[in-house]
Each structure stands twice: as C-alpha cells, then as structure tokens.
Enzyme design. Structure first.
Site, PDB file in Angstrom:
ATOM      1  N   ASN A 122       1.081  -1.067  -0.308  1.00  0.00           N
ATOM      2  CA  ASN A 122      -0.129  -0.691   0.210  1.00  0.00           C
ATOM      3  C   ASN A 122       0.741   1.414   0.248  1.00  0.00           C
ATOM      4  O   ASN A 122       1.403   1.652   1.078  1.00  0.00           O
ATOM      5  CB  ASN A 122      -1.120   0.487   0.955  1.00  0.00           C
ATOM      6  CG  ASN A 122      -2.142   0.848   1.622  1.00  0.00           C
ATOM      7  OD1 ASN A 122      -1.942   1.645   0.728  1.00  0.00           O
ATOM      8  ND2 ASN A 122      -3.105   0.928   2.379  1.00  0.00           N
ATOM      9  N   ARG A 152      -2.124  -1.837  -4.196  1.00  0.00           N
ATOM     10  CA  ARG A 152      -3.434  -1.277  -3.141  1.00  0.00           C
ATOM     11  C   ARG A 152      -3.474   0.046  -4.314  1.00  0.00           C
ATOM     12  O   ARG A 152      -2.374   0.614  -4.087  1.00  0.00           O
ATOM     13  CB  ARG A 152      -3.522  -1.096  -2.312  1.00  0.00           C
ATOM     14  CG  ARG A 152      -4.952  -0.013  -2.046  1.00  0.00           C
ATOM     15  CD  ARG A 152      -5.126  -0.062  -0.159  1.00  0.00           C
ATOM     16  NE  ARG A 152      -5.849   1.305  -0.331  1.00  0.00           N
ATOM     17  CZ  ARG A 152      -5.854   2.131  -0.038  1.00  0.00           C
ATOM     18  NH1 ARG A 152      -5.515   2.503   0.831  1.00  0.00           N
ATOM     19  NH2 ARG A 152      -7.346   2.713  -0.097  1.00  0.00           N
ATOM     20  N   HIS A 193     -12.806   1.437  -0.551  1.00  0.00           N
ATOM     21  CA  HIS A 193     -12.335   0.321   0.684  1.00  0.00           C
ATOM     22  C   HIS A 193     -13.700  -0.328  -0.010  1.00  0.00           C
ATOM     23  O   HIS A 193     -13.190  -1.505   0.806  1.00  0.00           O
ATOM     24  CB  HIS A 193     -13.173   0.951   2.135  1.00  0.00           C
ATOM     25  CG  HIS A 193     -13.037   2.788   2.954  1.00  0.00           C
ATOM     26  ND1 HIS A 193     -13.896   3.001   3.016  1.00  0.00           N
ATOM     27  CD2 HIS A 193     -11.902   2.853   3.197  1.00  0.00           C
ATOM     28  CE1 HIS A 193     -12.966   4.400   4.134  1.00  0.00           C
ATOM     29  NE2 HIS A 193     -11.777   3.714   3.768  1.00  0.00           N
ATOM     30  N   ARG A 245     -12.425  14.787   7.088  1.00  0.00           N
ATOM     31  CA  ARG A 245     -13.854  14.948   5.815  1.00  0.00           C
ATOM     32  C   ARG A 245     -15.663  14.678   6.392  1.00  0.00           C
ATOM     33  O   ARG A 245     -15.972  14.722   7.406  1.00  0.00           O
ATOM     34  CB  ARG A 245     -14.448  13.426   5.211  1.00  0.00           C
ATOM     35  CG  ARG A 245     -12.948  13.909   4.595  1.00  0.00           C
ATOM     36  CD  ARG A 245     -12.741  11.945   2.956  1.00  0.00           C
ATOM     37  NE  ARG A 245     -11.577  11.331   3.816  1.00  0.00           N
ATOM     38  CZ  ARG A 245     -10.879  10.138   4.215  1.00  0.00           C
ATOM     39  NH1 ARG A 245     -12.060   9.811   2.817  1.00  0.00           N
ATOM     40  NH2 ARG A 245     -10.349   9.258   4.555  1.00  0.00           N
ATOM     41  N   GLU A 305      -7.539  -6.116   4.354  1.00  0.00           N
ATOM     42  CA  GLU A 305      -6.838  -5.708   3.122  1.00  0.00           C
ATOM     43  C   GLU A 305      -6.462  -6.709   1.961  1.00  0.00           C
ATOM     44  O   GLU A 305      -5.965  -6.896   1.001  1.00  0.00           O
ATOM     45  CB  GLU A 305      -7.315  -4.633   2.696  1.00  0.00           C
ATOM     46  CG  GLU A 305      -8.182  -3.402   3.408  1.00  0.00           C
ATOM     47  CD  GLU A 305      -8.429  -1.923   2.999  1.00  0.00           C
ATOM     48  OE1 GLU A 305      -8.563  -1.293   2.420  1.00  0.00           O
ATOM     49  OE2 GLU A 305      -7.791  -1.962   5.071  1.00  0.00           O
TER      50      GLU A 305
END
Ligand code: AMP
Length: 396
Positions: free
Chosen positions: A8, A90, A179, A240, A383
């Site tokens: 990642n 990723r 996601h 956010r 993940e």
C-alpha cells in the site's frame, strides 16, 4: 511454496505485508514512512513480536523497496529475492476501467496514472510503488488491486448523480465508492461466521476508520456505498465532512473569503468531520476521553453515530431488508460505545446488541443477542490478505 507481498504505497510511505501463500500465513509486515524527507522511518515486524527499526534518509520509493528486500534477507525472513513470486498493489481509483484486479503491464500503469483525476493524492503514489517493484523485481507476478472494483456491481440507479446525464456520458462523473477490498473481505467473512452462503444474505458493512464508508452488499455484490465520486462523500469522518448540500460551498466561500474552490474542497477533506466539529481532534479516542466534559466532543460523536444510523436505515430500505450488520476498521473494531449507540438506534430493524459480547476490541465475533433477527458482527478487516489472494489467482 510462494511468498507474496501486499503493498500500500502512499505519497511518502510504503506499507507492506509478506504472506506465505496459499496458506495465507503472515511472515512479516512493516512500513516505511517519511520517504523523500529526512529521517525516514523503516520498520519491520516479524517472528510474532520481533521488531526491526531504522531511522535513515530514504530518497524515493525505489530505495525503500531495495532496502526492504535487503532487510528481509538479512533478518532471515527470506533467503533470497527469488522467494518472492508475487506482489499485489493497492490502488485507490480504478474508475470504470478496472472491474477487477489486473495484471500489471505498461498500459495498466498508464491507466492508473490517467485515473489520478479521480484520486489525485493516491493514484500517482500507488503507481510509484508499482514502478519501484517492477524495476527491482521485473519478473514476478505483479497485480493491481483497486479499492473501487468491488463497487463496480452497483446498478446505474445507485451510481448516477441526479445531474444532467451528459456529465456521466462525457466525463464518467458518477459514484465510484472506496474501501471496496475491505467491504468485500468483511462481507465474505461474515457469511462464513454465520455459516450461510453469501448469495442468500443482505449485509450492511460499516468500515469505520479515519475514513469511513458504509456498503449495501446484496447476495455478495456491492449495490450501493456511501462514498461517492471521491472518498469525501458519505458519513462524517475524521477530517472529512461527508455528505453536504453543494450550495453551502459558494455561500461559505463568500462569507469566509475562501478564494478558490480547491481551497474549499481542502477544508471539506482536511478540516471538517470530527475534527472540525469538535475543534479538538479527528481521533475517536481523543473525543471519547473528552466527551464528559466537552460538549463539542460529545456532539461530534453523536453526529458521527447519527450519520452511520441514517445510512444503515437507508441501505436496509435499498435492499428491502437486512440480515447482518458488520463493523470493521479502527472505530468499528474498537469503538465499543459507538457500536452500541448505533445499534441501539436501529432496533426497529430487529437488531439487538449483546452488551457483554460487544465488550471486545479487535476480535472477530458475533455481538448481537441470540434472538436478534439481524446479526451484528465485529470483523477485523484484512485488506492485505485480499490483495495476496488476488495475486495468487493470477499465479495459478
Ligand atoms: P483506521 O483509519 O482504521 O486506522 O481507524 C482510525 C480510527 O480508529 C481513529 O479515529 C481512532 O481513534 C479509532 N480507534 C482506534 N482505536 C480505538 C479505540 N480503542 N477506541 C475507539 N476508537 C479507536
């Protein structure tokens, strides 16, 4: 026996996990931080608890990869580079091009770079990580795994915005979500834990971390998700805003003297959410600590819970029912109070939390009462293992 590394890559970081496949055993994991800055931090965790750390200047991702491979050898985690037969990367935005993971080619790298419009912070960094590995290990199976691909099953009814249709036709302006790898992993795991085929289940997956998104998974497919064209939309997040009325933007720009739309969007991405509401922190733990004495911290927490509740209700309606609600990521896995407060507000759906079972952090568990009509589950996300599985598929 093959060893696969899941990567990642961020603009100044490279997170990784090394697996023995197909057993899916984790051999080591680590992170290189502050790439391109002074005093980069290079960490490896291995042998179930041992840790190697070095502070050294690492100029770019290629140097980081070289150092990583050298250290893996020196620590005896691998004997030789050749033991690593696959790498999975990723990638945040796959647009409509990538419905599934893809074997890396020059064309795929170009496409990932061209999708930077949809993820300006992430895609260029992801591509840098891919190129660094390709240069050093050119012959191994290299696979790009996209955060958006799981959501490519969304029907038009759910991914289109109610704006002139030409904007979608001309510019691919639509909802993509994010996601996806995490939502897919926890939905599959939940079906496993409930011992039911995923095809028969209506699942709402709540990935609640610093970034947060909720997905309606019907019969194993994502049919709607709370993030939008970019990861700014949906529920309240660490920094956010989540969903807001777009008319607020010109109004605030004028009132606050915010000069450009990019500055405004920056505020929505970086200074809003839990941080903006509380004025204290974007971190759930800080707000929980302050909750009793600080009204704004408590308000931020209630707003966060409220937005998750609204999405759960909305997705139960979208699927005309729900069999399971799944919590994952930092807050979903560890926020005992948050999970309880959310589920206590959706008892009308038939979901009841078992307080004793819910009193757990980071462990896979069914946390609803035995007679709850809707199962509630805590599933730590992984993940990286999903990335390694996709590499494995291309290696077979
Ligand atoms: P992630 O982005 O998945 O790493 O999640 C980060 C979020 O998880 C932050 O808001 C953390 O405060 C939150 N988190 C981590 N540990 C806990 C905890 N023990 N209790 C509540 N929230 C936590």
């Amino acid at each position: 026996m093959s060893k696969t590394i899941a990567i990642n890559a961020g603009s100044s970081s490279l997170k990784w996990k090394l697996f023995k496949m197909p057993e899916e055993n984790t051999l080591a994991s680590g992170i290189v931080e502050r790439i391109g800055l002074n005093d980069s931090i290079f960490t490896i965790k291995y042998n179930n608890g041992e840790k190697y750390e070095e502070i050294v200047d690492i100029n770019d991702h290629e140097v980081a990869v070289e150092m990583l491979l050298k250290q893996l050898t020196e620590l005896g985690i691998i004997k030789d580079f050749n033991e690593i037969t696959g790498v999975g990367h990723r990638v945040v935005a796959g647009g409509e091009i990538f419905q599934e993971s893809a074997l890396v080619t020059d064309e795929v790298i170009e496409q990932i770079e061209s999708l930077a419009e949809f993820a300006p912070l992430h895609n260029p960094a992801n591509a840098t990580g891919i190129k660094a590995f390709r240069k050093i290990l050119p012959d191994i199976t290299s696979v790009a795994v996209f955060d958006t691909s799981f959501h490519q099953t969304m029907p038009k009814v759910n991914y289109l915005y109610s704006v002139p249709l030409e904007y979608y036709e001309k510019h691919n302006a639509r909802k993509y979500g994010a996601h996806g790898t995490s939502h897919k992993y926890v939905a599959l795991k939940a079906a496993d834990m409930l011992e039911k085929p995923i095809e028969d289940l209506k699942i709402i997956t709540c990935h609640l971390g610093n970034g947060a998104s909720i997905t309606a998974v019907n019969g194993g497919e994502s049919i709607d998700t709370s993030m939008g064209f970019t990861p700014l939309a949906g529920v309240t997040m660490g920094t956010r805003s989540g969903d807001i009325d777009a008319s607020l933007l010109p109004f605030l720009m004028e009132k606050e003297g915010i000069e450009t739309i990019n500055d405004m969007v920056y505020i929505l991405n970086n200074k809003s959410g839990l941080k903006g509401l509380s004025g204290i922190s974007s971190d759930m733990r800080d707000l929980e600590d302050a909750e009793e004495t600080d009204e704004r911290a408590a308000l931020a927490l209630r707003i966060f819970e409220d937005r998750v509740v609204k999405y759960i209700g909305s997705y139960a309606a979208t699927m005309n029912g729900v069999d399971a609600i799944v919590f994952t990521a930092g807050i979903g896995e560890n926020g005992v109070e948050t999970r309880k407060n959310i589920i206590d507000r959706v008892t009308f759906l038939g979901a009841t939390i078992d307080e004793e079972k819910n009193n757990v952090r980071g462990k896979e568990r069914i946390i609803s009462t035995d007679d709850s009509k809707v199962s509630v589950l805590l599933v730590p996300t992984d993940e990286e293992v999903m990335i390694a599985r996709d590499v494995q598929k291309f290696s077979e």
